[in-house]
Write a protein that holds these residues in place. Structure first.
Motif, PDB file in Angstrom:
ATOM      1  N   UNK A  71       0.817  -1.214   0.000  1.00  0.00           N
ATOM      2  CA  UNK A  71       0.000   0.000   0.000  1.00  0.00           C
ATOM      3  C   UNK A  71       0.853   1.268   0.000  1.00  0.00           C
ATOM      4  N   UNK A  72       2.121   1.139   0.402  1.00  0.00           N
ATOM      5  CA  UNK A  72       3.007   2.307   0.426  1.00  0.00           C
ATOM      6  C   UNK A  72       3.770   2.464  -0.889  1.00  0.00           C
ATOM      7  N   UNK A  73       3.656   1.495  -1.793  1.00  0.00           N
ATOM      8  CA  UNK A  73       4.389   1.533  -3.050  1.00  0.00           C
ATOM      9  C   UNK A  73       3.641   2.352  -4.102  1.00  0.00           C
ATOM     10  N   UNK A  74       4.357   2.690  -5.170  1.00  0.00           N
ATOM     11  CA  UNK A  74       3.724   3.227  -6.368  1.00  0.00           C
ATOM     12  C   UNK A  74       2.638   2.253  -6.783  1.00  0.00           C
ATOM     13  N   UNK A  75       1.464   2.750  -7.121  1.00  0.00           N
ATOM     14  CA  UNK A  75       0.318   1.869  -7.330  1.00  0.00           C
ATOM     15  C   UNK A  75       0.593   0.775  -8.358  1.00  0.00           C
ATOM     16  N   UNK A  76       1.234   1.121  -9.459  1.00  0.00           N
ATOM     17  CA  UNK A  76       1.433   0.152 -10.542  1.00  0.00           C
ATOM     18  C   UNK A  76       2.568  -0.838 -10.255  1.00  0.00           C
ATOM     19  N   UNK A  77       3.299  -0.615  -9.175  1.00  0.00           N
ATOM     20  CA  UNK A  77       4.505  -1.398  -8.916  1.00  0.00           C
ATOM     21  C   UNK A  77       4.225  -2.893  -8.760  1.00  0.00           C
ATOM     22  N   UNK A  78       3.192  -3.243  -8.015  1.00  0.00           N
ATOM     23  CA  UNK A  78       2.918  -4.668  -7.762  1.00  0.00           C
ATOM     24  C   UNK A  78       2.465  -5.384  -9.030  1.00  0.00           C
ATOM     25  N   UNK A  79       1.935  -4.635  -9.977  1.00  0.00           N
ATOM     26  CA  UNK A  79       1.543  -5.236 -11.253  1.00  0.00           C
ATOM     27  C   UNK A  79       2.734  -5.326 -12.204  1.00  0.00           C
ATOM     28  N   UNK A  95      -6.882  -6.509 -12.743  1.00  0.00           N
ATOM     29  CA  UNK A  95      -5.581  -5.904 -12.967  1.00  0.00           C
ATOM     30  C   UNK A  95      -5.480  -4.602 -12.201  1.00  0.00           C
ATOM     31  N   UNK A  96      -4.636  -3.705 -12.724  1.00  0.00           N
ATOM     32  CA  UNK A  96      -4.539  -2.374 -12.123  1.00  0.00           C
ATOM     33  C   UNK A  96      -5.883  -1.648 -12.175  1.00  0.00           C
ATOM     34  N   UNK A  97      -6.811  -2.146 -12.972  1.00  0.00           N
ATOM     35  CA  UNK A  97      -8.126  -1.500 -13.054  1.00  0.00           C
ATOM     36  C   UNK A  97      -9.006  -1.741 -11.837  1.00  0.00           C
ATOM     37  N   UNK A  98      -8.530  -2.504 -10.870  1.00  0.00           N
ATOM     38  CA  UNK A  98      -9.236  -2.579  -9.586  1.00  0.00           C
ATOM     39  C   UNK A  98      -9.476  -1.175  -9.029  1.00  0.00           C
ATOM     40  N   UNK A 113      -6.713   9.415  -5.135  1.00  0.00           N
ATOM     41  CA  UNK A 113      -5.988   8.265  -5.681  1.00  0.00           C
ATOM     42  C   UNK A 113      -6.667   7.754  -6.950  1.00  0.00           C
ATOM     43  N   UNK A 114      -7.987   7.744  -6.953  1.00  0.00           N
ATOM     44  CA  UNK A 114      -8.722   7.261  -8.115  1.00  0.00           C
ATOM     45  C   UNK A 114      -8.532   8.186  -9.315  1.00  0.00           C
ATOM     46  N   UNK A 115      -8.544   9.482  -9.080  1.00  0.00           N
ATOM     47  CA  UNK A 115      -8.324  10.437 -10.167  1.00  0.00           C
ATOM     48  C   UNK A 115      -6.902  10.327 -10.703  1.00  0.00           C
ATOM     49  N   UNK A 116      -5.940  10.135  -9.798  1.00  0.00           N
ATOM     50  CA  UNK A 116      -4.547   9.964 -10.227  1.00  0.00           C
ATOM     51  C   UNK A 116      -4.411   8.718 -11.101  1.00  0.00           C
ATOM     52  N   UNK A 117      -5.123   7.673 -10.742  1.00  0.00           N
ATOM     53  CA  UNK A 117      -5.064   6.445 -11.543  1.00  0.00           C
ATOM     54  C   UNK A 117      -5.593   6.695 -12.951  1.00  0.00           C
ATOM     55  N   UNK A 118      -6.751   7.325 -13.060  1.00  0.00           N
ATOM     56  CA  UNK A 118      -7.340   7.578 -14.373  1.00  0.00           C
ATOM     57  C   UNK A 118      -6.439   8.459 -15.234  1.00  0.00           C
ATOM     58  N   UNK A 119      -5.702   9.342 -14.598  1.00  0.00           N
ATOM     59  CA  UNK A 119      -4.756  10.192 -15.318  1.00  0.00           C
ATOM     60  C   UNK A 119      -3.518   9.405 -15.749  1.00  0.00           C
ATOM     61  N   UNK A 120      -3.039   8.519 -14.860  1.00  0.00           N
ATOM     62  CA  UNK A 120      -1.753   7.863 -15.075  1.00  0.00           C
ATOM     63  C   UNK A 120      -1.843   6.563 -15.866  1.00  0.00           C
ATOM     64  N   UNK A 121      -2.974   5.854 -15.801  1.00  0.00           N
ATOM     65  CA  UNK A 121      -3.074   4.551 -16.461  1.00  0.00           C
ATOM     66  C   UNK A 121      -2.760   4.620 -17.956  1.00  0.00           C
ATOM     67  N   UNK A 122      -3.280   5.598 -18.697  1.00  0.00           N
ATOM     68  CA  UNK A 122      -2.912   5.657 -20.126  1.00  0.00           C
ATOM     69  C   UNK A 122      -1.410   5.825 -20.352  1.00  0.00           C
ATOM     70  N   UNK A 123      -0.733   6.588 -19.494  1.00  0.00           N
ATOM     71  CA  UNK A 123       0.719   6.758 -19.635  1.00  0.00           C
ATOM     72  C   UNK A 123       1.442   5.456 -19.320  1.00  0.00           C
ATOM     73  N   UNK A 124       1.007   4.752 -18.280  1.00  0.00           N
ATOM     74  CA  UNK A 124       1.595   3.457 -17.926  1.00  0.00           C
ATOM     75  C   UNK A 124       1.458   2.481 -19.093  1.00  0.00           C
ATOM     76  N   UNK A 125       0.274   2.431 -19.674  1.00  0.00           N
ATOM     77  CA  UNK A 125       0.038   1.502 -20.772  1.00  0.00           C
ATOM     78  C   UNK A 125       0.778   1.923 -22.041  1.00  0.00           C
TER      79      UNK A 125
END
Length: 251
Positions: A71-79, A95-98, A113-125
């Motif tokens: 929970x303390x890691x970068x969100x995408x790290x465990x994936x 997946x990370x879409x949880x 956190x949810x807004x950050x995910x929606x912003x960052x997921x396209x860049x991660x992919x």
């Protein structure tokens, strides 16, 4: 339908085996993301995809809830630690879409956190795709009635006891919330380099055939993919904004 389905499934599974043989010794890497409501048929679909594939070159990733450390890691790290090496296929059963689904509905993460995910997921992919990974994202969609029947079957069939989860208990009560989260997720994370495809999965067998055809058209060499029919567009289709209003997505 039974005999025809089995013959078609076996033909597609053979094409998957041939595709994986072609990947052996190559730099090809494949990530398949399967998302959908509880009871949408992800497990059964994955079973048919992987049934005859090499266990050494195929991994199914279904992560439990994160540990205190994670929970303390970068969100995408465990994936990211589960991404494929050369010649491998990795299937994320959720997946990370949880973070865009159950965490939104159940409040397991904050709005920030949810807004950050929606912003960052396209860049991660985008980074995954630019690194050479073939990324396939599929949303399995089912009707409220079909979900109710499948969840009831889980509760009453002893052989399905391991599929029962706490989330099942609220899936129907929070149907509208899950619909809203789905719509936001698809809208914000559907991109040209990592598009979503939607499967109307009330009929499990039709959905499985469509999904495997779709995967083959995206990862198989041309000499294999050319012999595979395109998925039925009434069952599997690329997401577009019109689908939010025209009845193709369950309400």
């Amino acid at each position: 339908m039974g005999k025809h389905y089995q013959e078609e499934l076996e033909s597609l599974q053979l094409a998957l085996v041939r595709t994986q043989m072609a990947m052996a010794g190559s730099d090809e890497r494949v990530v398949i993301v399967l998302e959908g409501r509880d009871g949408a048929g992800k497990d059964g679909t994955i079973k048919r995809i992987t049934e005859h594939l090499s266990v050494r070159a195929t991994r199914v990733v279904a992560l439990p809830k994160p540990s205190d450390r994670e929970r303390t890691q970068w969100y995408f790290q465990r994936y990211a630690t589960h991404l494929p090496a050369a010649g491998e296929i990795v299937i994320f059963n959720r997946s990370w879409y949880n973070r865009a689904g159950v965490e939104v509905v159940m409040g397991f993460s904050t709005a920030t956190e949810q807004e950050a995910f929606l912003r960052d997921a396209p860049d991660f992919e985008r980074m995954l795709v630019e690194s050479g990974i073939r990324l396939v994202k599929i949303w399995l969609d089912i009707s409220k009635k079909e979900q109710e029947e499948r969840l009831e079957a889980r509760r009453t069939d002893p052989l399905k006891a391991l599929k029962v989860s706490d989330m099942d208990k609220v899936a129907q009560a929070k149907w509208a919330d899950y619909s809203a989260a789905r719509d936001t997720m698809l809208t914000r994370t559907h991109t040209p380099f990592a598009p979503w495809h939607v499967v109307r999965a009330d009929d499990k067998k039709d959905a499985r055939i469509a999904i495997i055809r779709h995967i083959l058209h995206h990862i198989a060499p041309a000499d294999i993919a050319d012999d595979v029919k395109a998925p039925d567009p009434d069952i599997l289709f690329p997401f577009d904004m019109a689908a939010l209003e025209d009845g193709r997505l369950a309400r």
